[in-house]
Design a protein around this motif. Structure first.
Motif, short mmCIF file in Angstrom:
data_model
loop_
_atom_site.label_atom_id
_atom_site.label_comp_id
_atom_site.label_asym_id
_atom_site.label_seq_id
_atom_site.Cartn_x
_atom_site.Cartn_y
_atom_site.Cartn_z
N GLY A 181 0.91 -1.11 0.21
CA GLY A 181 0.02 -0.16 0.17
C GLY A 181 1.02 1.39 -0.09
O GLY A 181 0.56 2.06 -0.68
N LEU A 182 1.89 1.24 0.67
CA LEU A 182 2.83 2.42 0.56
C LEU A 182 3.39 2.62 -0.53
O LEU A 182 3.66 3.82 -1.00
CB LEU A 182 4.06 2.18 1.85
CG LEU A 182 3.45 2.22 3.22
CD1 LEU A 182 4.89 1.74 3.98
CD2 LEU A 182 3.46 3.52 3.57
N LEU A 183 3.48 1.68 -1.42
CA LEU A 183 4.21 1.71 -2.90
C LEU A 183 2.99 2.79 -3.60
O LEU A 183 3.59 3.36 -4.40
CB LEU A 183 4.19 0.43 -3.40
CG LEU A 183 5.00 0.52 -4.81
CD1 LEU A 183 6.42 0.85 -4.64
CD2 LEU A 183 4.96 -1.08 -5.45
N GLU A 184 1.74 2.58 -3.34
CA GLU A 184 0.96 3.34 -4.14
C GLU A 184 0.65 4.65 -3.37
O GLU A 184 -0.10 5.62 -3.84
CB GLU A 184 -0.36 2.30 -4.37
CG GLU A 184 -0.22 1.01 -4.92
CD GLU A 184 0.21 1.25 -6.43
OE1 GLU A 184 -0.03 2.25 -6.85
OE2 GLU A 184 1.11 0.31 -6.75
N GLY A 185 0.97 4.93 -2.07
CA GLY A 185 0.76 6.11 -1.45
C GLY A 185 1.31 7.15 -1.71
O GLY A 185 2.33 7.12 -2.55
N PRO A 186 1.22 8.24 -1.13
CA PRO A 186 1.84 9.59 -1.38
C PRO A 186 3.10 9.81 -0.73
O PRO A 186 3.78 10.84 -1.05
CB PRO A 186 0.75 10.61 -0.79
CG PRO A 186 0.23 9.89 0.25
CD PRO A 186 0.14 8.39 0.11
N PHE A 187 3.66 9.01 -0.03
CA PHE A 187 4.98 9.14 0.92
C PHE A 187 5.89 8.90 0.03
O PHE A 187 6.15 7.86 -0.76
CB PHE A 187 4.69 8.29 2.16
CG PHE A 187 3.48 8.57 2.94
CD1 PHE A 187 3.23 9.82 3.38
CD2 PHE A 187 2.66 7.26 2.91
CE1 PHE A 187 1.88 9.86 4.18
CE2 PHE A 187 1.52 7.57 3.58
CZ PHE A 187 1.29 8.89 4.25
N GLU A 188 7.02 9.80 0.09
CA GLU A 188 8.19 9.79 -0.56
C GLU A 188 9.47 9.79 0.35
O GLU A 188 9.42 10.24 1.38
CB GLU A 188 8.70 10.66 -1.69
CG GLU A 188 7.27 10.91 -2.70
CD GLU A 188 7.46 9.86 -3.76
OE1 GLU A 188 8.44 9.27 -3.83
OE2 GLU A 188 6.45 9.67 -4.57
N ASN A 189 10.58 9.25 -0.03
CA ASN A 189 11.82 9.42 0.85
C ASN A 189 11.60 8.78 2.19
O ASN A 189 12.30 9.39 3.08
CB ASN A 189 12.29 10.90 0.83
CG ASN A 189 13.88 11.12 1.15
OD1 ASN A 189 14.52 10.32 0.87
ND2 ASN A 189 14.01 12.03 2.00
N MET A 190 11.07 7.78 2.05
CA MET A 190 10.93 7.02 3.38
C MET A 190 12.20 6.24 3.73
O MET A 190 13.01 5.98 2.84
CB MET A 190 9.53 5.99 3.25
CG MET A 190 8.13 6.70 2.99
SD MET A 190 6.87 5.45 2.98
CE MET A 190 7.11 4.91 1.35
N THR A 191 12.09 5.93 4.98
CA THR A 191 13.18 5.01 5.53
C THR A 191 12.45 3.96 6.46
O THR A 191 11.23 4.02 6.84
CB THR A 191 14.24 5.60 6.38
OG1 THR A 191 13.46 6.26 7.63
CG2 THR A 191 14.86 6.82 5.65
#
Length: 504
Positions: A280-290
């Motif tokens: 789900g995070l892959l399709e979500g709006p968040f970038e530059n995650m760790t």
């Protein structure tokens, strides 16, 4: 002779797995490498199982104590458990044969927080370490060890074991070298502990290799076998719904200014639902995650490939066969994105608390007040163990637990009046999520939590019985802070054991 043994003196110690197993004695404490089916020895455990079987057929006593990093695979836990030759097991397991031996009383089992395992071995709480059996990718010219697809407890077992057996696995990519960060702490035990020098998931604080006293090495086995990699199930409706609820919650946390736009470092437990959250995070709006976690699953590799995740710190891989092949064939491309550490670093409470890790783990059941059971089925039967979930739950920025609202085709409610075993108390649980919805428990008193969990997380078939339980408890309890009717609090579990369903 393997071309991966670059130390001339150590080549003379190469032998077959049965010859190495013949060196083991009854009653030994053995520390095996391995963490979630990655980096465990492949040939030695089965050879040892054969030795144990032969001894038992001759009427001889032969049992060993098995310590690992976490779960392993059928070639290790399964093979040894089938012999009845495991006297004691720690700290985590997930093999059906091993689980059966524990629940039949054949093997003792100590369910230990993964971050506690290193200190407990170092302090001698689990007895003297007789042998370490460690899988490596290669041995360098100066006798140091290039780790394979997990680090786990390897550093500690190599340090404290009297004897060492190495498996050099030629299936593991030589290009894993450079991915590991092996920290040798100065002052590891009280009263001489020093701060852990990690400020961000990308910090490297150790060396690339494991050290070992060459005089300890009694055997080297050369293997060429893959890790046990289990495919993830296709994402179903419940998994997608749970992932969606969590992503909406994270988006709101950002909107409320409680979290940066790239989120805080993510921790994800093992399993299909956790992998669905990552998808789900892959399709979500968040970038530059760790990520600062204990295992790297398919979804996390996909996030790294997409560029949405910048770095992932863990102690092991837990990949499907397809993802394992992809990573093994392209290991050099991930060396700047993935860091594998000892588990007393990957799960270190200090680092988790400092960085404000977002914890997401699976559970068996939760009760209406927010207590979570993640290990026991119907009070007595061990499932797998607590693993690292407690390390991240108690010390994370907030902790979420996920599960479908029912099990066994609707016969079991995963939201119950009282959990039959408590692993994570109401004081440590921030968020509970099922496919039905999400309950944010932060800042709520027990009776407020009960209402929210029932309305947001329970399956419709069990909402009204849960409401009725609360009404009854408030009438008969000896106090209204956390009202329980002790006569009926576990009646749902008792009903299931008697009739096969919790439905009244």
């Amino acid at each position: 002779m393997s071309g991966r043994i670059h130390n001339e003196a150590l080549r003379s110690k190469v032998m077959s797995a049965p010859d190495a197993a013949a060196l083991v004695r009854n009653g030994w404490n053995i520390g095996f490498s391995g963490f979630t089916g990655a980096g465990y020895p492949k040939d030695f455990p089965e050879a040892l199982a054969g030795r144990i079987d032969a001894a038992h057929h001759q009427g001889e006593e032969f049992k060993v104590n098995v310590l690992t990093g976490a779960s392993t695979a059928p070639e290790l836990d399964g093979a040894l458990a089938r012999t009845g030759g495991i006297n004691f097991r720690a700290p985590y397991q997930s093999d059906p044969e091993m689980r059966s031996a524990i629940n039949k009383g054949i093997s003792y089992y100590s369910d230990i927080h993964l971050s506690h395992m290193g200190p407990q071995v170092s302090q001698g709480f689990l007895g003297k370490m007789d042998l370490a059996v460690i899988e490596v990718t290669a041995i360098t010219e100066d006798g140091e060890l290039i780790p394979s697809s997990s680090v786990g407890m390897n550093r500690t077992y190599l340090d404290y074991a009297d004897k060492v057996i190495l498996e050099v696995n030629e299936w593991q990519s030589e290009e894993l070298r450079g991915m590991h960060d092996i920290y040798y702490p100065i002052g590891a035990l009280p009263p001489n502990r020093v701060p852990l020098p990690i400020l961000t998931p990308s910090d490297r604080i150790g060396q690339l290799t494991l050290k070992v006293d060459p005089e300890k090495i009694i055997a080297i086995i050369v293997t060429d076998s893959p890790d046990r990699n289990t495919p993830f199930k296709p994402l179903d409706h419940d998994s997608k719904a749970i992932a969606g609820h969590l992503l909406d919650f994270l988006s709101n946390e950002v909107k409320q200014g409680r979290m940066p736009k790239n989120l805080l470092p993510m921790q994800s437990g093992v399993g299909n639902i956790a992998n669905a959250v990552l998808a789900g995070l892959l399709e979500g709006p968040f970038e530059n995650m760790t990520s600062y976690t204990e295992v790297i699953q398919d979804g996390m590799v996909d996030l790294l490939d997409s560029g949405k995740m910048r770095v992932a710190s863990a102690t092991a891989f837990s990949l499907s066969p397809t993802a394992a092949e992809r990573l093994n064939n392209n290991a050099k491309d991930y060396r700047d994105k993935i860091i594998l550490r000892p588990q007393d670093v990957s799960n270190h409470p200090e680092a988790i608390r400092r960085m404000g890790v977002i914890a997401c783990n699976g559970m068996i059941e939760a009760d209406i007040y927010g207590n979570v059971n993640s290990t026991h089925v119907m009070g007595s039967r061990m499932q797998n163990g607590i693993g690292g979930s407690g390390d991240f739950t108690r010390n994370g920025y907030f902790s979420s637990f996920v599960t479908p609202s029912t099990a066994k085709g609707g016969a079991i409610s995963c939201i119950v009046p009282m959990v039959n075993h408590v692993d994570h108390t109401e004081h440590d649980v921030s968020v509970i999520i099922t496919e039905q919805g999400l309950a944010d428990l932060r800042g709520l008193a027990p009776r407020q939590r009960a209402k929210l969990i029932i309305e947001n997380c329970a399956h419709p078939s069990f909402k009204e019985p849960l409401r009725e339980y609360v009404k009854l408890a408030e009438k008969v309890a000896n106090g209204l802070h956390t009202p329980h009717d002790l006569e009926s609090a576990l009646s749902w579990h008792i009903r299931f054991l008697k009739t096969g369903t919790m439905v009244s």
